[in-house]
Design an enzyme around this catalytic site. Sequence first.
Site, PDB file in Angstrom:
ATOM      1  N   ARG A   5    -109.137 -32.042 -19.885  1.00 51.97           N
ATOM      2  CA  ARG A   5    -108.940 -32.502 -18.419  1.00 51.97           C
ATOM      3  C   ARG A   5    -109.732 -31.299 -17.730  1.00 51.97           C
ATOM      4  O   ARG A   5    -109.314 -30.389 -17.421  1.00 51.97           O
ATOM      5  CB  ARG A   5    -107.782 -32.670 -17.711  1.00 51.97           C
ATOM      6  CG  ARG A   5    -107.903 -33.206 -16.255  1.00 51.97           C
ATOM      7  CD  ARG A   5    -106.528 -33.864 -15.758  1.00 51.97           C
ATOM      8  NE  ARG A   5    -105.566 -32.979 -15.694  1.00 51.97           N
ATOM      9  CZ  ARG A   5    -104.377 -33.511 -15.181  1.00 51.97           C
ATOM     10  NH1 ARG A   5    -104.387 -34.416 -14.636  1.00 51.97           N
ATOM     11  NH2 ARG A   5    -103.402 -32.664 -15.116  1.00 51.97           N
ATOM     12  N   HIS A  38    -105.011 -27.951 -14.118  1.00 52.10           N
ATOM     13  CA  HIS A  38    -103.882 -27.341 -13.631  1.00 52.10           C
ATOM     14  C   HIS A  38    -103.421 -26.359 -14.233  1.00 52.10           C
ATOM     15  O   HIS A  38    -102.795 -25.424 -13.816  1.00 52.10           O
ATOM     16  CB  HIS A  38    -102.715 -28.331 -13.328  1.00 52.10           C
ATOM     17  CG  HIS A  38    -103.041 -29.416 -12.245  1.00 52.10           C
ATOM     18  ND1 HIS A  38    -103.197 -28.940 -10.991  1.00 52.10           N
ATOM     19  CD2 HIS A  38    -103.132 -30.693 -12.439  1.00 52.10           C
ATOM     20  CE1 HIS A  38    -103.371 -30.049 -10.363  1.00 52.10           C
ATOM     21  NE2 HIS A  38    -103.387 -31.186 -10.875  1.00 52.10           N
ATOM     22  N   GLU A  87    -106.074 -41.964  -9.476  1.00 54.14           N
ATOM     23  CA  GLU A  87    -104.917 -41.213  -9.202  1.00 54.14           C
ATOM     24  C   GLU A  87    -104.994 -41.285  -7.380  1.00 54.14           C
ATOM     25  O   GLU A  87    -104.467 -40.099  -7.000  1.00 54.14           O
ATOM     26  CB  GLU A  87    -104.598 -39.768  -9.665  1.00 54.14           C
ATOM     27  CG  GLU A  87    -105.978 -39.043  -9.735  1.00 54.14           C
ATOM     28  CD  GLU A  87    -105.621 -37.717 -10.370  1.00 54.14           C
ATOM     29  OE1 GLU A  87    -104.286 -37.370 -10.819  1.00 54.14           O
ATOM     30  OE2 GLU A  87    -106.351 -36.934 -10.760  1.00 54.14           O
ATOM     31  N   ASP A 126    -120.069 -29.037 -24.862  1.00 55.06           N
ATOM     32  CA  ASP A 126    -120.910 -28.165 -25.657  1.00 55.06           C
ATOM     33  C   ASP A 126    -119.788 -27.254 -26.653  1.00 55.06           C
ATOM     34  O   ASP A 126    -120.043 -26.877 -27.497  1.00 55.06           O
ATOM     35  CB  ASP A 126    -121.818 -27.162 -24.955  1.00 55.06           C
ATOM     36  CG  ASP A 126    -123.062 -28.240 -24.924  1.00 55.06           C
ATOM     37  OD1 ASP A 126    -123.166 -29.127 -25.277  1.00 55.06           O
ATOM     38  OD2 ASP A 126    -124.050 -27.622 -23.865  1.00 55.06           O
ATOM     39  N   ASP A 141    -100.224 -37.692  -8.374  1.00 53.65           N
ATOM     40  CA  ASP A 141    -101.210 -37.719  -7.142  1.00 53.65           C
ATOM     41  C   ASP A 141    -101.217 -38.950  -6.489  1.00 53.65           C
ATOM     42  O   ASP A 141    -101.291 -39.193  -5.333  1.00 53.65           O
ATOM     43  CB  ASP A 141    -102.591 -37.289  -7.703  1.00 53.65           C
ATOM     44  CG  ASP A 141    -102.608 -35.964  -7.592  1.00 53.65           C
ATOM     45  OD1 ASP A 141    -102.527 -35.149  -6.851  1.00 53.65           O
ATOM     46  OD2 ASP A 141    -103.228 -35.211  -8.845  1.00 53.65           O
TER      47      ASP A 141
END
Length: 261
Positions: free
Chosen positions: A71, A46, A147, A85, A173
């Site tokens: 996230r 987000h 969620e 990485d 959610d």
Amino acid sequence: MRLNTAKKLLRDGKPAVGLWINMPSVVGAEALASVGWDWLTLDVEHGCMDYETQQNLFIAIGANGTVPLARIPENDTAVIKRTLDAGAYGVVVPMVCTAEEAKRAADACRYPPHGVRSAGGGRWRYWAGTDYMDYANDEILCIVMIEHVDAVARAEEILAVEGVDACFIGPSDLSWSMGLRGKRDERHAEAIQRVLEAGKKTGKPAGIHCMSPEEVGQRMEQGFQFLACQNDAAFMMTGVNAAFRAVNAARAALKQPVFAG
Ligand code: 3PY
Ligand code: MG
């Protein structure tokens, strides 16, 4: 390889607490890490951050001994590879609804023979250690988000997947998927409890997004281990709004102007 201290806390049955970073500021991330949170998670789902910015924030977070996590925007093998990485010590994967999806996430986090992560370069060698590839499969955290109401129904099978280290509930959610439009009711609370119990049955820690430090305390009592205490933008706005209200109250209380001119 540098120990993943957040994963160690979870393995030891202890809480691991941090917050989401939405704002792409290197100095902001450094400041938050200086406080001593167990982990900080870049919210790339987000928030608005490109890969280069993420890497800079991982450096700022890791410099202070806090574990850098991200996230990611979606359950994608290439995204997970590039994020790890760049120096994330784990990923939080949104909207995982089936065991197959959980396996895709877990596999993307692990080098063969335990997964499909490509064994390429990355800045991890400078921070985590040159023996990173020998230990990364154990140290990296793969946290799947539960969620959606469909995921709650399958929580046990999702958590039973090898390589899934923990789950994280997205209450917002979850509420929308239940037709509650962001509100929380008894059914919502029962769904959360069900996921927590699935974690206990499968031996996997459960986490949840909390709206305040008080909620973090309550959720810890309830048995949650991976706890997100709001996000940087929310903390900033809480502080700024309180200051703005206090300044306006002082202005309104002025009996007579004290200014020249
Ligand atoms: C949700 O509540 O849906 C979240 O994703 C919290 O991070
Ligand atoms: Mg969510």
